[in-house]
Every structure is written in C-alpha cells, then in structure tokens.
Design a protein around this motif. Structure first.
Motif, short mmCIF file in Angstrom:
data_model
loop_
_atom_site.label_atom_id
_atom_site.label_comp_id
_atom_site.label_asym_id
_atom_site.label_seq_id
_atom_site.Cartn_x
_atom_site.Cartn_y
_atom_site.Cartn_z
N GLY A 9 -0.33 10.35 -6.64
CA GLY A 9 1.00 9.68 -6.20
C GLY A 9 1.96 10.50 -5.33
O GLY A 9 2.55 9.70 -4.43
N LEU A 10 1.99 11.76 -5.32
CA LEU A 10 2.92 12.43 -4.41
C LEU A 10 2.23 12.28 -3.04
O LEU A 10 3.34 12.26 -2.14
N ALA A 11 1.14 12.38 -2.97
CA ALA A 11 0.42 12.31 -1.57
C ALA A 11 0.82 10.96 -0.90
O ALA A 11 1.18 10.89 0.35
N CYS A 12 0.57 9.95 -1.87
CA CYS A 12 0.84 8.56 -1.22
C CYS A 12 2.30 8.08 -0.91
O CYS A 12 2.61 7.62 -0.10
N LEU B 269 4.49 10.44 0.28
CA LEU B 269 4.61 11.06 1.34
C LEU B 269 4.22 10.14 2.60
O LEU B 269 4.64 10.04 3.64
N PHE B 270 3.01 9.84 2.39
CA PHE B 270 2.24 8.90 3.51
C PHE B 270 3.05 7.51 3.75
O PHE B 270 3.29 7.46 4.96
N PHE B 271 3.41 7.06 2.92
CA PHE B 271 4.22 5.76 2.99
C PHE B 271 5.60 6.04 3.63
O PHE B 271 6.15 5.03 4.33
N LEU B 272 6.39 7.13 3.35
CA LEU B 272 7.59 7.47 3.86
C LEU B 272 7.43 7.82 5.20
O LEU B 272 8.26 7.44 6.02
N LEU C 262 8.96 1.39 2.62
CA LEU C 262 9.65 2.72 2.65
C LEU C 262 10.46 2.98 1.41
O LEU C 262 10.49 4.22 0.79
N THR C 263 11.12 1.91 0.85
CA THR C 263 11.92 2.14 -0.39
C THR C 263 10.88 2.33 -1.68
O THR C 263 11.15 3.21 -2.48
N LEU C 264 10.12 1.52 -1.59
CA LEU C 264 8.88 1.52 -2.80
C LEU C 264 8.21 2.80 -2.73
O LEU C 264 7.40 2.90 -3.81
N ALA C 265 8.07 3.50 -1.68
CA ALA C 265 7.20 4.63 -1.52
C ALA C 265 7.59 5.66 -2.91
O ALA C 265 6.60 6.16 -3.31
N TRP C 266 8.82 5.80 -2.99
CA TRP C 266 9.32 6.56 -4.14
C TRP C 266 8.69 6.40 -5.68
O TRP C 266 8.72 7.28 -6.67
N LEU D 52 4.36 -4.92 -2.02
CA LEU D 52 3.97 -4.29 -3.22
C LEU D 52 2.42 -4.02 -3.41
O LEU D 52 1.86 -3.24 -3.61
N PRO D 53 1.71 -5.09 -2.69
CA PRO D 53 0.23 -4.64 -2.35
C PRO D 53 -0.17 -3.74 -1.63
O PRO D 53 -1.21 -2.72 -2.07
N CYS D 54 0.67 -3.50 -0.68
CA CYS D 54 0.39 -2.12 0.17
C CYS D 54 0.81 -1.14 -0.46
O CYS D 54 -0.34 0.06 -0.71
N ILE D 55 1.79 -0.96 -1.30
CA ILE D 55 2.06 0.32 -2.18
C ILE D 55 1.15 0.50 -3.38
O ILE D 55 0.52 1.58 -3.78
N GLN D 56 0.53 -0.75 -3.80
CA GLN D 56 -0.32 -0.51 -4.92
C GLN D 56 -1.92 -0.11 -4.50
O GLN D 56 -2.74 -0.23 -5.22
#
Length: 438
Positions: free
Chosen positions: A328-331, A333-336, A357-361, A280-284
C-alpha cells in the motif's frame, strides 16, 4: 505442506490471475469510456449497487461460510461431508438467485426511478439480473476450492469470466456498429451475464469430473450440515446485506447530492462515472494482490487456529498484514507521482488524474484492510467485521449527504480517506484482541 507454504502458493496463483484479470479489465474500462462516454459509464456503474446487493443476499455469506467449513472438514479428514455442504450451498443459492431474477425484473422500472434516480437504468437491471444464478454456481464452487486451499480452479475461472465478458462486449459492439446502429451501454451489462454463464459452466464441469455430489448426501448429514451452514452463513449474509445496502445508498446518493452542489444530471453522472469507472478502479488495481492474500487467509487462519498452533497463526498474520501494508505504501507513492499522467494519457480525463492523486492516500489502509478483515473472518468473528464496516460506511455516507452539497465531489474523497483510516485502526485493534485471547 505447511500453512505458510499453502498460503504463499495460493496467493501467488490468485495474484497472477488477479493481475491479468485487472489488466484486462483496466483496458476494458478505457474502451468503455471512449466507446460510450462518461455519462453512459456513470449509468453502467449506477446499477452495480443493486447487483451487489443481490449477490450479498444469495452468495456472499454462503461462500465465506462454505470456505470456512470446507477447511475445517478437510482438516478433520471428512472430505465427503465437505462435498455434501457444497451441494447444500448450491441448492440454497440457486433458489435465492432465481427468486431475485423475478423480483428485479418485475420491479426494474421502480428500482431505476425511485432508488437509482434514472429510468435509463431499467434495461440494464433487466439484463444484469440474468447473471445472478450463474454467479451463484461460480461463487459456491470457488468457495469450496478455497476451503481446500486449492486456488487453481478459481483462478482459471476468474480469467475465463473476464475474457468472455470483454470479448463478448467487443463482438457485440462492432457487430452493432457495422449494422448501422448506435451501440448502447446495455452491451456492457450483457457481457457480465455472458461472462458469468461461461465461467459457471467451466467450474461445474471441472467439479463434475470429481464425481457426483448426490452420492455424498445422507439424511443425517444433510440435517446437521444445513444447521451448521445456516448458523454461520445467516449472520454473514445479514452483515454483508446491510453493508451492501449502505454502500448502495451511498452510491445512488452521490449523483443526487452532486445536483444539490449545482451540477445538472449529465454533469453529475459524468463525474460519478469518472470516479467509479476510472479513478477508483485504477487505485484498486494493485489490490488484486491483497485480495488474493485475503481470500486464502480465511481458510488458512481457520485451519491453523483449529489445530491450536498459536505461534503459527501469529507468524501467518504478520507476514500477510505486513506485506499488504508495504504494498500500500509503495502504491501510494506511485500514484502520487504518476496519478495525473495516468488520468490524462489513459482516460483522456484530467478530472480522473485529480481523483487518482487524492485517492492515492487511501492505498496503505485500503490494501491492509483486506487482510485484516480476512483474518478476523477466519476466526469466525463476522459480527466484528460488520460493525467495523458499518462505522466506515457511516462516515462515507455522512460525507455524501453533508459535505458533497457544500464542497462537491472533493468532499466525498475526504470522507473516503477518513473512512479507510478509521476502519484500519478498528480492525487492527479487534484482531489484536482475538489473537491475544487464543
């Protein structure tokens, strides 16, 4: 300077500080996971709902109300009254914070066992409670400067808090290790208290250079300003407290429900630590940008709407919300693309990579929601933000109690996605309605 330029300048300053702080914090979390292990990180993350609940009671509502009121008073040329409101806010939050220290320390063992489900959290709660008065001072002074649309001091104090926290934990860790003892995760909790203490000292010193707050007080102003502050902050505090309480129930229940899924205590805490302390910290991480936009958007919307310039408000909202959604869209794609690699290389955890990978959405919705909520709060419609947040939390809590026992942690990730999507749709509808009524 126009509202748009002030928003842009403030967002740039806060974004720079936020990104630096997030980078420091990101690598610090990697250090924690390597130095103390996934289970200890899980324990460390487990006490944060209690800490966040205390902050919600003492500072969250007052900081937002102070920021909004300061923006209004400054727009009307009543600077001395704004400083008087700051003094009142500091008095109230400090009183509540010291009361919270007494309550938490007296009941730390009960909270750890009955609410968090692990007695090992007792010492962490005792240590982290000392950060509450310092966080109150820091929060109020930053709220005052946000209201003036001056983001330099909050940005610098944020960096100081993060730097002192990390350096103090590293020093304590290596000192403990060199003395022949085994470092405990309690050192990380101590770092929070030290960081908040130093940042509060810095903010208070910077404020004192502008003169004494006492000189701004008068009996008439105090009575009127207290009524105005409490009238705005009490609903905010109630909303934040209920939302934080629901978040606390959610966080504390995840390890419990993972045990119902079939995991033992150690495995459940480790999985919880990977999710909340790594994935979660990575996604945030990129949300440092959207949080900056959201922070300066509240006083900007408040001041611009007070002037009655509806077209300027609409332009402001389009730029802020649109930028957050594109980010948000760019991030996403990056995390996927790189999510698995980040988990494996940085955290040495394939599980963290799967979670990322799941939280990227959720990125497009998570980042956009910050600006949407800030805009709604800027209009003073705090009840709307509470109801929207409550809807999202009910979905997440439902996933914890009804899906995790059958599908494991993956069920909670599904709940997060559904929650963020629902919140985005509701917030957009509410904001559109308020703008159309202007």
């Amino acid at each position: 300077m126009s509202a748009k330029h002030k928003l842009f300048e403030g967002a740039i300053i806060l974004t720079g500080a936020g990104l630096i702080s997030r980078i420091m914090g990101f690598f610090f979390r990697i250090f924690l996971s390597h130095a103390f292990g996934e289970e200890s990180v899980g324990l460390y993350q487990l006490v944060f709902p209690v800490y966040a609940l205390c902050l919600s009671l003492s500072t969250a509502g007052i900081q937002t109300a102070l920021s909004r009121m300061t923006a209004e008073k400054a727009a009307l040329g009543r600077a001395s009254e704004a400083r008087s409101i700051l003094g009142i806010s500091l008095t109230i939050t400090l009183f509540i914070s010291f009361a919270e220290i007494l309550v938490v320390q007296k009941n730390a063992s009960f909270i750890a066992i009955s609410f968090l489900g692990d007695e090992r959290c007792t010492d962490l709660l005792m240590i982290i409670s000392y950060a509450l008065p310092c966080a109150a001072v820091h929060s109020c002074i930053c709220g005052y400067y946000f209201g003036l649309q001056n983001t330099r001091l909050p940005a610098v104090s944020q960096l100081i808090e993060q730097a002192v926290r990390i350096v103090s934990v590293l020093l304590l860790f290596f000192f403990t290790q060199n003395s022949g003892r085994t470092p405990s995760i309690r050192l990380a909790a101590a770092g929070i208290a030290v960081g908040e203490f130093v940042s509060a000292l810095f903010a208070a010193h910077a404020l004192s250079r502008q003169g004494s707050l006492i000189r701004t007080f008068s009996t008439k102003n105090i009575t009127r300003n207290i009524r105005e502050l409490l009238g705005l902050s009490l609903p905010l505090t109630a909303n934040r407290t209920v939302v934080t309480l629901l978040q606390s129930v959610e966080a504390a229940s995840i390890p419990v429900c993972l045990k119902l899924y079939g995991l033992n205590t150690s495995a459940a805490l480790s999985l919880y630590g990977v999710l909340t302390g790594m994935a979660l910290p990575c996604i945030q991480f990129p949300s440092a940008i959207t949080n900056s936009v959201g922070t300066v958007l509240i006083p900007a919307v408040s001041a611009t709407s007070t002037s009655g310039n509806r077209p300027a408000v609409i332009r402001l909202l389009k730029k802020a919300v649109g930028s957050c959604f594109i980010l948000g869209l760019a991030c996403c794609l990056f995390f996927l693309i790189f999510g698995r690699l980040i988990g494996t290389v940085l955290f040495h955890s394939s599980t963290a990579g799967k979670f990322i990978l799941t939280l990227a959405w959720i990125c497009p919705f998570l980042y956009t929601n910050t600006s949407l909520f800030s805009a709604i709060n800027g209009y003073g419609k705090t009840t709307s933000t509470f109801l929207i947040n409550a809807c999202g939390l009910i979905i997440r809590i439902g996933s914890v109690f009804f899906i995790i026992p059958h599908f494991g942690i993956q069920g909670y990730l599904w709940g997060l996605l559904a929650s963020q999507l629902t919140v985005s749709v509701l917030a957009f509808i509410v904001l559109a309605v308020h703008v159309s009524k202007e």
